[in-house]
Design a protein around this motif. Sequence first.
Motif, PDB file in Angstrom:
ATOM      1  N   ASP A 165     -19.088 103.425   1.896  1.00 42.21           N
ATOM      2  CA  ASP A 165     -20.076 103.548   0.813  1.00 42.21           C
ATOM      3  C   ASP A 165     -20.076 104.954   0.232  1.00 42.21           C
ATOM      4  N   PHE A 166     -20.114 105.939   1.110  1.00 39.11           N
ATOM      5  CA  PHE A 166     -20.101 107.328   0.654  1.00 39.11           C
ATOM      6  C   PHE A 166     -18.771 107.676  -0.007  1.00 39.11           C
ATOM      7  N   LEU A 167     -17.670 107.377   0.657  1.00 38.95           N
ATOM      8  CA  LEU A 167     -16.354 107.787   0.174  1.00 38.95           C
ATOM      9  C   LEU A 167     -15.991 107.115  -1.150  1.00 38.95           C
ATOM     10  N   THR A 168     -16.235 105.810  -1.245  1.00 42.87           N
ATOM     11  CA  THR A 168     -15.885 105.122  -2.490  1.00 42.87           C
ATOM     12  C   THR A 168     -16.782 105.554  -3.642  1.00 42.87           C
ATOM     13  N   SER A 169     -18.019 105.943  -3.338  1.00 47.11           N
ATOM     14  CA  SER A 169     -18.892 106.466  -4.397  1.00 47.11           C
ATOM     15  C   SER A 169     -18.329 107.766  -4.948  1.00 47.11           C
ATOM     16  N   VAL A 170     -17.912 108.673  -4.045  1.00 45.74           N
ATOM     17  CA  VAL A 170     -17.339 109.935  -4.488  1.00 45.74           C
ATOM     18  C   VAL A 170     -16.092 109.689  -5.325  1.00 45.74           C
ATOM     19  N   ILE A 171     -15.205 108.817  -4.843  1.00 46.20           N
ATOM     20  CA  ILE A 171     -13.956 108.538  -5.558  1.00 46.20           C
ATOM     21  C   ILE A 171     -14.227 107.939  -6.924  1.00 46.20           C
ATOM     22  N   THR A 172     -15.139 106.990  -6.987  1.00 48.21           N
ATOM     23  CA  THR A 172     -15.467 106.344  -8.265  1.00 48.21           C
ATOM     24  C   THR A 172     -15.985 107.367  -9.270  1.00 48.21           C
ATOM     25  N   TYR A 173     -16.875 108.230  -8.821  1.00 50.66           N
ATOM     26  CA  TYR A 173     -17.426 109.237  -9.723  1.00 50.66           C
ATOM     27  C   TYR A 173     -16.356 110.228 -10.184  1.00 50.66           C
ATOM     28  N   LEU A 174     -15.490 110.655  -9.267  1.00 53.15           N
ATOM     29  CA  LEU A 174     -14.430 111.591  -9.652  1.00 53.15           C
ATOM     30  C   LEU A 174     -13.498 110.962 -10.681  1.00 53.15           C
ATOM     31  N   ASN A 175     -13.164 109.704 -10.496  1.00 48.50           N
ATOM     32  CA  ASN A 175     -12.265 109.046 -11.440  1.00 48.50           C
ATOM     33  C   ASN A 175     -12.920 108.831 -12.797  1.00 48.50           C
ATOM     34  N   GLN A 176     -14.232 108.661 -12.815  1.00 49.53           N
ATOM     35  CA  GLN A 176     -14.931 108.579 -14.093  1.00 49.53           C
ATOM     36  C   GLN A 176     -14.806 109.877 -14.876  1.00 49.53           C
ATOM     37  N   LEU A 177     -14.572 110.973 -14.152  1.00 53.13           N
ATOM     38  CA  LEU A 177     -14.416 112.289 -14.771  1.00 53.13           C
ATOM     39  C   LEU A 177     -12.956 112.661 -15.002  1.00 53.13           C
ATOM     40  N   GLY A 178     -12.041 111.719 -14.733  1.00 50.57           N
ATOM     41  CA  GLY A 178     -10.633 111.949 -15.033  1.00 50.57           C
ATOM     42  C   GLY A 178      -9.834 112.647 -13.966  1.00 50.57           C
ATOM     43  N   TYR A 179     -10.339 112.694 -12.734  1.00 50.28           N
ATOM     44  CA  TYR A 179      -9.615 113.377 -11.661  1.00 50.28           C
ATOM     45  C   TYR A 179      -8.284 112.694 -11.323  1.00 50.28           C
ATOM     46  N   GLY A 180      -8.240 111.387 -11.379  1.00 48.75           N
ATOM     47  CA  GLY A 180      -7.034 110.675 -10.967  1.00 48.75           C
ATOM     48  C   GLY A 180      -6.854 110.666  -9.461  1.00 48.75           C
ATOM     49  N   VAL A 181      -7.907 110.287  -8.731  1.00 44.32           N
ATOM     50  CA  VAL A 181      -7.811 110.200  -7.271  1.00 44.32           C
ATOM     51  C   VAL A 181      -6.786 109.133  -6.904  1.00 44.32           C
ATOM     52  N   TYR A 182      -5.883 109.472  -5.989  1.00 44.18           N
ATOM     53  CA  TYR A 182      -4.863 108.503  -5.596  1.00 44.18           C
ATOM     54  C   TYR A 182      -4.905 108.151  -4.114  1.00 44.18           C
ATOM     55  N   GLN A 183      -5.694 108.882  -3.315  1.00 44.46           N
ATOM     56  CA  GLN A 183      -5.830 108.482  -1.921  1.00 44.46           C
ATOM     57  C   GLN A 183      -6.984 109.216  -1.253  1.00 44.46           C
ATOM     58  N   ASN A 184      -7.463 108.620  -0.173  1.00 41.28           N
ATOM     59  CA  ASN A 184      -8.502 109.217   0.662  1.00 41.28           C
ATOM     60  C   ASN A 184      -8.179 108.815   2.092  1.00 41.28           C
ATOM     61  N   ASP A 185      -8.291 109.744   3.021  1.00 42.14           N
ATOM     62  CA  ASP A 185      -8.017 109.370   4.416  1.00 42.14           C
ATOM     63  C   ASP A 185      -8.968 110.053   5.373  1.00 42.14           C
ATOM     64  N   HIS A 186      -9.066 109.459   6.546  1.00 44.61           N
ATOM     65  CA  HIS A 186      -9.741 110.110   7.665  1.00 44.61           C
ATOM     66  C   HIS A 186      -8.755 111.117   8.214  1.00 44.61           C
ATOM     67  N   GLU A 187      -9.194 112.363   8.334  1.00 44.21           N
ATOM     68  CA  GLU A 187      -8.288 113.419   8.756  1.00 44.21           C
ATOM     69  C   GLU A 187      -8.201 113.512  10.281  1.00 44.21           C
ATOM     70  N   ASP A 188      -7.631 114.615  10.755  1.00 48.00           N
ATOM     71  CA  ASP A 188      -7.222 114.735  12.150  1.00 48.00           C
ATOM     72  C   ASP A 188      -8.375 114.909  13.127  1.00 48.00           C
ATOM     73  N   ALA A 189      -9.538 115.294  12.629  1.00 48.88           N
ATOM     74  CA  ALA A 189     -10.696 115.498  13.504  1.00 48.88           C
ATOM     75  C   ALA A 189     -11.712 114.376  13.316  1.00 48.88           C
ATOM     76  N   ASN A 190     -12.518 114.145  14.310  1.00 46.88           N
ATOM     77  CA  ASN A 190     -13.606 113.191  14.190  1.00 46.88           C
ATOM     78  C   ASN A 190     -14.555 113.655  13.087  1.00 46.88           C
ATOM     79  N   GLY A 191     -14.940 112.723  12.228  1.00 46.63           N
ATOM     80  CA  GLY A 191     -15.869 113.041  11.152  1.00 46.63           C
ATOM     81  C   GLY A 191     -15.272 113.806   9.997  1.00 46.63           C
ATOM     82  N   GLN A 192     -13.949 113.929   9.939  1.00 45.31           N
ATOM     83  CA  GLN A 192     -13.287 114.749   8.912  1.00 45.31           C
ATOM     84  C   GLN A 192     -12.546 113.871   7.915  1.00 45.31           C
ATOM     85  N   PHE A 193     -12.666 114.223   6.615  1.00 44.41           N
ATOM     86  CA  PHE A 193     -12.064 113.415   5.558  1.00 44.41           C
ATOM     87  C   PHE A 193     -11.388 114.314   4.520  1.00 44.41           C
ATOM     88  N   GLU A 194     -10.529 113.677   3.745  1.00 43.68           N
ATOM     89  CA  GLU A 194      -9.841 114.375   2.657  1.00 43.68           C
ATOM     90  C   GLU A 194      -9.685 113.409   1.494  1.00 43.68           C
TER      91      GLU A 194
END
Length: 449
Positions: A165-194
């Motif tokens: 819910d949180f991650l897709t909201s951020v991505i949706t909003y960024l793309n509305q602003l023309g960022y062109g998000v192409y991926q999101n992942d859980h990073e190497d640490a617990n609770g870490q994202f990119e």
Amino acid sequence: MLNIAETQQLFAEKNIQFFLMSFVDLHGTPRAKLVPAECLEDVCDGAAGFAGFAVDGVGQGPHDPDLSCTPVADSTVFPLPWKPGMAWVAGNLKLDGEDWAYCPRTILSRAMADAKAQGFQFKVGVEPEFFLIDKKTDGSIGIADAGDTLAKPCYGQLSLLRNADFLTSVITYLNQLGYGVYQNDHEDANGQFEINWRYADALTTADRVSFFKFAVKALAEERGLCATFMPKPFANLTGNGSHMHLSLWDADGTDNLFLDKSDPLGLSSLALSFLAGILDHAKGLCALTAPSVNSYKRFGARSPRSGATWAPIYIAYGGNNRTMMVRVPAPGRMEYRTADGSSNPYLASAALLAAGLDGVKRGLRPADPRTGNLFLLSPKEAMAQGIDLLPANLGEALDELEKDDVLCTALGSAYAQTYLETKREEWDEYAEMVAKDVSSWELKRYLGL
């Protein structure tokens, strides 16, 4: 310059009633005033004044006149998708209508203009990492997602789903602003994202990074969470990097001048000289791309629970090898891996551009690329192979920046002095605190002697 009529029309079409007139301080922290949309023209004329003395590194005393924060282009207006009726605007600080030399955005703008005069456009892509954490009443912190407990959590699918819910909201909003998000992942640490989006010219990317950090923090707060870009919030987990992908293009931004498919790494002669410049200025660069006391705990940490720090400690480059300070992941670009989440994106980009172009100007050439896992080398072994070390702490990095004329010139001599003074105060405060504190390590080691 900003077209006031077109921007007011944008406000009218989107029913924007207020905007956050924003600039960043020396640390990259956004500062803003909330201004009614109908006052846009007054703002552009300098009506929204800021007392510079109230902000770190803006080069003013309490006796100095107010600075204005002026929007410079339509592209710097970011309507807030999650806050209807409001927009965020990246502005430049000015005094009496003239550019203010202590404005990080102005410093990068100047560097970009100088590069363009030489026939270059500097393009940057950034990979900002962040943690979603929970602040506890006793002041401690923990991972916000109680289910995120894997020993090797990277790419954890269930963790992505729980935070969707949180991650897709951020991505949706960024793309509305023309960022062109192409991926999101859980990073190497617990609770870490990119979250990754398309690269652009360095100034556009710096604006987007600044807005991204603001958006992630604001949206996390709405959900009762805390988002942090702190380089090393947890001693036993991987830290937050902010890797920067660099390339030089022609002045129009249509031809990648770093690309040479005949080269083993896919880098042109120009790119290799640019890379050599970054290696040559690596130690001073750290003061700007890893600018906090906490940054060097990310560098110097032993392998965390997941098994790798992913942070460089040696001045070296190579191919698609994440143990290098500079990695070449694909033809036509290089990845600078020393930058972390505490870096000011404007200052970091300006410094990297200056270092790279110095390498081009001097015709520098790097040694042969390194191979293998540099994390397995001890400092003594690395030095024996001719591989130098990055600074061990912020104090060392500031010493290196102070004697680096190229980087200080890129910042402007007055701003460089202010930066060094501000950051030395930070380092001295930390060093004094550590000197007085008695750690648990000291008690275990010395109590029984």
